[in-house]
Design a protein around this motif. Structure first.
Motif, PDB file in Angstrom:
ATOM      1  N   ALA A  39       0.832  -1.209   0.000  1.00 38.26           N
ATOM      2  CA  ALA A  39       0.000   0.000   0.000  1.00 38.26           C
ATOM      3  C   ALA A  39       0.863   1.255   0.000  1.00 38.26           C
ATOM      4  N   MET A  40       1.949   1.248   0.771  1.00 39.90           N
ATOM      5  CA  MET A  40       2.853   2.394   0.809  1.00 39.90           C
ATOM      6  C   MET A  40       3.504   2.609  -0.553  1.00 39.90           C
ATOM      7  N   GLY A  41       3.870   1.499  -1.219  1.00 39.16           N
ATOM      8  CA  GLY A  41       4.456   1.609  -2.552  1.00 39.16           C
ATOM      9  C   GLY A  41       3.500   2.230  -3.543  1.00 39.16           C
ATOM     10  N   VAL A  42       2.240   1.832  -3.473  1.00 36.60           N
ATOM     11  CA  VAL A  42       1.213   2.376  -4.366  1.00 36.60           C
ATOM     12  C   VAL A  42       0.966   3.846  -4.053  1.00 36.60           C
ATOM     13  N   ILE A  43       0.870   4.184  -2.780  1.00 44.69           N
ATOM     14  CA  ILE A  43       0.623   5.571  -2.371  1.00 44.69           C
ATOM     15  C   ILE A  43       1.755   6.482  -2.842  1.00 44.69           C
TER      16      ILE A  43
ATOM     17  N   ALA B 216       3.712   6.018  -5.321  1.00 42.51           N
ATOM     18  CA  ALA B 216       3.660   6.127  -6.781  1.00 42.51           C
ATOM     19  C   ALA B 216       2.631   7.174  -7.198  1.00 42.51           C
ATOM     20  N   THR B 217       1.462   7.169  -6.550  1.00 41.45           N
ATOM     21  CA  THR B 217       0.418   8.152  -6.889  1.00 41.45           C
ATOM     22  C   THR B 217       0.843   9.566  -6.514  1.00 41.45           C
ATOM     23  N   GLN B 218       1.731   9.668  -5.516  1.00 46.33           N
ATOM     24  CA  GLN B 218       2.246  10.972  -5.101  1.00 46.33           C
ATOM     25  C   GLN B 218       3.451  11.405  -5.928  1.00 46.33           C
ATOM     26  N   ARG B 219       3.877  10.550  -6.867  1.00 47.16           N
ATOM     27  CA  ARG B 219       5.030  10.808  -7.730  1.00 47.16           C
ATOM     28  C   ARG B 219       6.333  10.913  -6.946  1.00 47.16           C
ATOM     29  N   LYS B 220       6.383  10.287  -5.792  1.00 46.37           N
ATOM     30  CA  LYS B 220       7.620  10.221  -5.002  1.00 46.37           C
ATOM     31  C   LYS B 220       8.339   8.929  -5.394  1.00 46.37           C
TER      32      LYS B 220
END
Length: 217
Positions: A134-138, A140-144
């Motif tokens: 979930a942290m990896g997906v989050i 990615a959506t934040q472009r970090k």
């Protein structure tokens, strides 16, 4: 050149291990029917155990677990990095496969070999899987991107418990009861896999700069 050679050897080693694991899964659970596997025969001694219901959860578990295992190494290749659309698509498939697995694991854990202690261990594993993915997906959506890479590598380390658990549990089961051997194998796999990722990440940052600094391999 040396770094790229090491990367290729590592990815090749991962896929070789995954292939062996897939063969093991096929022989142990699919070739003769899952009910003939020693682990499952033990569960069938419990009158409350429903094999037909268990299969509905177990088959997706091994299918989507193998899919997520297979996608991980490819995402580290130059081909994946050069094709962002493909990388993103495979990333979505990887995350989806894990999230589906996270939903089926709790039921499977209820009848885990080793009883309650094993059930708790597998639920802890599931929580780590959910957290890291979930942290990896989050991220990615934040472009970090750098943080995304690190969290996905942690997620893949948890996915790799699929393999390392089965390696560790064999020797432990020889000397210990399953109620002890299975939880120890789960916790040891989680700890060793995550520590390896953290060690390789710090080691890469020390000896690299530029684009390779974020590489774990």
């Amino acid at each position: 050149m040396q770094i790229e050679t090491k990367r290729k050897l590592t990815i090749g080693g991962l896929y070789f291990t995954i292939a062996l694991f897939a063969i093991y899964i096929f022989i142990m659970f699919l070739l003769n029917g899952v009910e003939w596997a020693p682990m499952v025969k033990g569960k069938m001694e419990n009158p409350d155990f429903s094999l037909s219901t268990w299969k509905l959860f177990f088959y997706p578990h091994i299918l989507f677990g193998t899919i997520s295992l297979a996608i991980g190494p490819f995402q580290l290749t130059k081909i994946s990095r050069r094709k962002p659309k493909l990388h993103k698509l495979l990333g979505k498939i990887y995350a989806t496969a894990i999230f589906i697995n996270i939903l089926v694991v709790p039921y499977i854990s209820l009848s885990a070999t080793g009883g309650r202690s094993s059930t708790i261990a597998f639920l802890v594993l599931n929580a780590f899987w959910l957290w890291t993915t979930a942290m990896g997906v989050i991220k990615a959506t934040q472009r970090k991107i750098s943080e995304h890479k690190l969290w996905i590598l942690r997620s893949y380390a948890i996915t790799w418990v699929f393999v390392t658990f089965r390696i560790f549990v064999i020797p432990f089961s020889i000397f210990l009861d399953s109620s002890v051997a299975f939880p120890i194998a789960v916790y040891l796999s989680i700890a060793m896999n995550l520590l390896f990722v953290e060690w390789r990440t710090k080691n890469s940052k020390k000896h690299s700069s530029g684009p390779t600094a974020n590489s774990v391999i």
